[in-house]
Design an enzyme around this catalytic site. Sequence first.
Site, PDB file in Angstrom:
ATOM      1  N   HIS A   1       0.824  -1.210   0.000  1.00  0.00           N
ATOM      2  CA  HIS A   1       0.000   0.000   0.000  1.00  0.00           C
ATOM      3  C   HIS A   1       0.856   1.256   0.000  1.00  0.00           C
ATOM      4  O   HIS A   1       0.501   2.261  -0.593  1.00  0.00           O
ATOM      5  CB  HIS A   1      -0.862   0.031   1.273  1.00  0.00           C
ATOM      6  CG  HIS A   1      -2.151  -0.679   1.128  1.00  0.00           C
ATOM      7  ND1 HIS A   1      -2.336  -1.960   1.565  1.00  0.00           N
ATOM      8  CD2 HIS A   1      -3.317  -0.288   0.597  1.00  0.00           C
ATOM      9  CE1 HIS A   1      -3.559  -2.327   1.310  1.00  0.00           C
ATOM     10  NE2 HIS A   1      -4.190  -1.338   0.704  1.00  0.00           N
TER      11      HIS A   1
ATOM     12  N   ASN B   1       8.765  -8.373 -22.176  1.00  0.00           N
ATOM     13  CA  ASN B   1       9.743  -8.598 -21.099  1.00  0.00           C
ATOM     14  C   ASN B   1      10.262 -10.032 -21.194  1.00  0.00           C
ATOM     15  O   ASN B   1      11.444 -10.294 -21.074  1.00  0.00           O
ATOM     16  CB  ASN B   1       9.113  -8.378 -19.717  1.00  0.00           C
ATOM     17  CG  ASN B   1       8.389  -7.047 -19.624  1.00  0.00           C
ATOM     18  OD1 ASN B   1       8.648  -6.157 -20.412  1.00  0.00           O
ATOM     19  ND2 ASN B   1       7.465  -6.920 -18.691  1.00  0.00           N
TER      20      ASN B   1
ATOM     21  N   ARG C   1      -5.168 -11.271 -16.729  1.00  0.00           N
ATOM     22  CA  ARG C   1      -4.304 -12.410 -17.038  1.00  0.00           C
ATOM     23  C   ARG C   1      -4.411 -13.452 -15.929  1.00  0.00           C
ATOM     24  O   ARG C   1      -4.402 -13.105 -14.744  1.00  0.00           O
ATOM     25  CB  ARG C   1      -2.853 -11.929 -17.144  1.00  0.00           C
ATOM     26  CG  ARG C   1      -1.891 -13.070 -17.410  1.00  0.00           C
ATOM     27  CD  ARG C   1      -0.496 -12.581 -17.683  1.00  0.00           C
ATOM     28  NE  ARG C   1       0.196 -12.175 -16.469  1.00  0.00           N
ATOM     29  CZ  ARG C   1       1.423 -11.672 -16.467  1.00  0.00           C
ATOM     30  NH1 ARG C   1       2.069 -11.483 -17.597  1.00  0.00           N
ATOM     31  NH2 ARG C   1       2.014 -11.336 -15.342  1.00  0.00           N
TER      32      ARG C   1
ATOM     33  N   ARG D   1      16.083 -12.144 -17.661  1.00  0.00           N
ATOM     34  CA  ARG D   1      15.688 -10.762 -17.380  1.00  0.00           C
ATOM     35  C   ARG D   1      16.065 -10.311 -15.970  1.00  0.00           C
ATOM     36  O   ARG D   1      16.018  -9.129 -15.661  1.00  0.00           O
ATOM     37  CB  ARG D   1      14.178 -10.574 -17.636  1.00  0.00           C
ATOM     38  CG  ARG D   1      13.306 -11.418 -16.742  1.00  0.00           C
ATOM     39  CD  ARG D   1      11.861 -11.473 -17.222  1.00  0.00           C
ATOM     40  NE  ARG D   1      11.012 -10.445 -16.656  1.00  0.00           N
ATOM     41  CZ  ARG D   1       9.688 -10.439 -16.758  1.00  0.00           C
ATOM     42  NH1 ARG D   1       9.059 -11.398 -17.441  1.00  0.00           N
ATOM     43  NH2 ARG D   1       8.976  -9.494 -16.218  1.00  0.00           N
TER      44      ARG D   1
ATOM     45  N   ARG E   1      -2.040  -8.220 -13.566  1.00  0.00           N
ATOM     46  CA  ARG E   1      -1.184  -9.339 -13.145  1.00  0.00           C
ATOM     47  C   ARG E   1      -1.770  -9.966 -11.887  1.00  0.00           C
ATOM     48  O   ARG E   1      -1.416  -9.599 -10.771  1.00  0.00           O
ATOM     49  CB  ARG E   1       0.234  -8.833 -12.864  1.00  0.00           C
ATOM     50  CG  ARG E   1       1.003  -8.361 -14.087  1.00  0.00           C
ATOM     51  CD  ARG E   1       2.416  -7.936 -13.688  1.00  0.00           C
ATOM     52  NE  ARG E   1       3.307  -7.824 -14.808  1.00  0.00           N
ATOM     53  CZ  ARG E   1       3.666  -6.662 -15.369  1.00  0.00           C
ATOM     54  NH1 ARG E   1       3.192  -5.525 -14.914  1.00  0.00           N
ATOM     55  NH2 ARG E   1       4.499  -6.647 -16.380  1.00  0.00           N
TER      56      ARG E   1
ATOM     57  N   GLU F   1       4.851 -14.556 -25.487  1.00  0.00           N
ATOM     58  CA  GLU F   1       6.098 -14.372 -24.731  1.00  0.00           C
ATOM     59  C   GLU F   1       7.168 -15.374 -25.160  1.00  0.00           C
ATOM     60  O   GLU F   1       8.342 -15.213 -24.852  1.00  0.00           O
ATOM     61  CB  GLU F   1       5.848 -14.585 -23.230  1.00  0.00           C
ATOM     62  CG  GLU F   1       4.944 -13.550 -22.608  1.00  0.00           C
ATOM     63  CD  GLU F   1       4.347 -14.015 -21.303  1.00  0.00           C
ATOM     64  OE1 GLU F   1       4.572 -13.364 -20.283  1.00  0.00           O
ATOM     65  OE2 GLU F   1       3.633 -15.053 -21.312  1.00  0.00           O
TER      66      GLU F   1
HETATM   67  C1  PEP Z   1       5.955  -9.612 -20.268  1.00  0.00           C
HETATM   68  O1  PEP Z   1       6.528 -10.698 -20.192  1.00  0.00           O
HETATM   69  O2  PEP Z   1       6.264  -8.736 -21.089  1.00  0.00           O
HETATM   70  C2  PEP Z   1       4.839  -9.289 -19.356  1.00  0.00           C
HETATM   71  C3  PEP Z   1       4.107  -8.216 -19.525  1.00  0.00           C
HETATM   72  O3  PEP Z   1       4.628 -10.129 -18.325  1.00  0.00           O
HETATM   73  P1  PEP Z   1       5.466 -10.103 -16.949  1.00  0.00           P
HETATM   74  O4  PEP Z   1       6.360  -8.909 -16.961  1.00  0.00           O
HETATM   75  O5  PEP Z   1       4.463 -10.101 -15.867  1.00  0.00           O
HETATM   76  O6  PEP Z   1       6.221 -11.393 -17.050  1.00  0.00           O
HETATM   77 MG    MG Z   2       5.776 -12.239 -18.947  1.00  0.00          MG
END
Ligand code: PEP
Ligand code: MG
Length: 564
Positions: free
Chosen positions: A187, A452, A330, A463, A294, A429
């Site tokens: 929060h 991502n 999602r 990543r 998410r 992805e």
């Molecule tokens: C992504 O993979 O680009 C994505 C939006 O999902 P996350 O960052 O939650 O893996």
């Molecule tokens: Mg992702």
Amino acid sequence: MQVLKGKGSSPGFALAPAFILKNTNLQFSHEQIFDDIHESKRWKAAHSQVVHDLSELQKKYSQKGPQESAEIAEAHLMMAQDPEWISNIESFMGQKHQCEYSVNKASEDFAKMIESLDDPYLRQRAQDIRDVARRILRALDEPNSHEEKITGDHILVAEDLLPSELLSLYSPQLKGLVLQKGNPTSHTTILARTFEIPTILTVNGVMEKVRAHDEIAVSGMSGIVTINPDASEKKNIQDKIQRDLFEKEELKNYISVKSVTRDGVAIEVASNLNSAHDLNFALGKGTEGIGLFRTEFLLMDRSAAPSEEEQYQVYRKVIESVFPHKAIIRTFDIGGDKQVNYLNLPKEENPFLGLRGIRYCLKNIELFRTQIRALLRAAQHGNLGIMIPMVTKVEEVLEFKNLLKKFQIELLNEGKKLEKSPETGIMIEVPSVAMIVDQLASHLDFFSIGTNDLVQYLCAADRMNSNVADLHDAYHPAVLRTLKLISDGVKNTSCWLGMCGEMAAKYDYQPLLLALGFKELSVSPGAVLRTRKQILSLDMESCHKILQKALLADSSESLKAALS
Ligand code: PEP
Ligand code: MG
């Protein structure tokens, strides 16, 4: 000058002296006390100080907003005046327990009892109880505490901060927030984003390294904290602050405007949410729907998964709030870097290549069932798109669609009315999916590219691994070629194409996305207005020209040059 790095959690820049919030000593003795009159006086004084401070806060925020701050202050005030809680504290004190012990024990008992309930509204109250209890403990430790002592512009440096502490300490002079601990979905962070305070979390050792009144520069997005910056760094950050201020004012003109190119192509600029608490912030920026919610964050920071009812309430709120726009929710994307203790995910050598997203859900049908049922019910309240993450092949989509049908029938048999069916889509992805969009399209309504992960898998660069951060490169020509491949694959189908990875907010890349036929760009709420402003300035012919040039690039550098 000393540079520290943390997690950038609320964007913006700041330069101001540090105000260090000292750690409150929350230690207390379990031994029995003898001077119960003295303890009772301490309790009464601390309690009335807290009630007074909270009612001041509640008044301040109900007059001036933002709304969620007024709601938090109100909930805390109600909690502080709860007769049962007060009576439990006083009863422990009656048994000759020290004031601090009594407050802590009564509050923890209360919070734990509430956490075991199924009602989502009540469960949230456990956090309020702990927050109010800490306030009382602070007031006992240091009557007439720190709150009045801060004057002038400052950057608050603290080990951690409670939401109500941020509400108390907030003023237009609070220019930045640097925490040694902190959590991006707490929060406190959400409020910091609402107040648009540049915030950096998990800055290791900051409490030892910063001294009171040291000058601090904060870059909220990159997570860089500079202690006592030299003249050139100061000038650099001051320029950025000025640019930011000017831009923020100017961007307000775009809140109620549609995102349409100069030649009339409409794009939905939607928001990514990590929590339903980010919703008001996104709405305040004139978001055109939610492009990625998410939901896995609903599973975190608790001891068991949320019930169907609790999830239904959250999804419904998101869907109703953005109506008539769409909310893309999602399904749980756990695994990889998103671990959930109580689900006992298997220990894997390469979690990003392991049991993640839809792979996990298809093997753990009970958890998935609860979520899908909640989503199907929530879909009745607006425009929902259900999106599945980490898809690798057609069979996974078919299995998901079968489950969807099965849970639909289950709900209908229970007498639930399901007049609206949600759209269904997947995240792109995984490179394998990028190559078969045409084969997937007949089963789906939309695709949203998660860059991502897509970049991580295309470039074989974790990543999370800073050693290969330069290889996780959204400007690699292979990424653009993959986007082109996807766009060509989607073109002759009835599906629409969106992007919800961070790349959607790369302003220099956006003309390419428009030329590639993206209908939706979903970005963090703070990037909505700037994206919209840019779309309004573009026309498709020039976007296509930039795309043609960019497609010839044979390196990341030459691609960036084509975009400049
Ligand atoms: C992504 O993979 O680009 C994505 C939006 O999902 P996350 O960052 O939650 O893996
Ligand atoms: Mg992702």
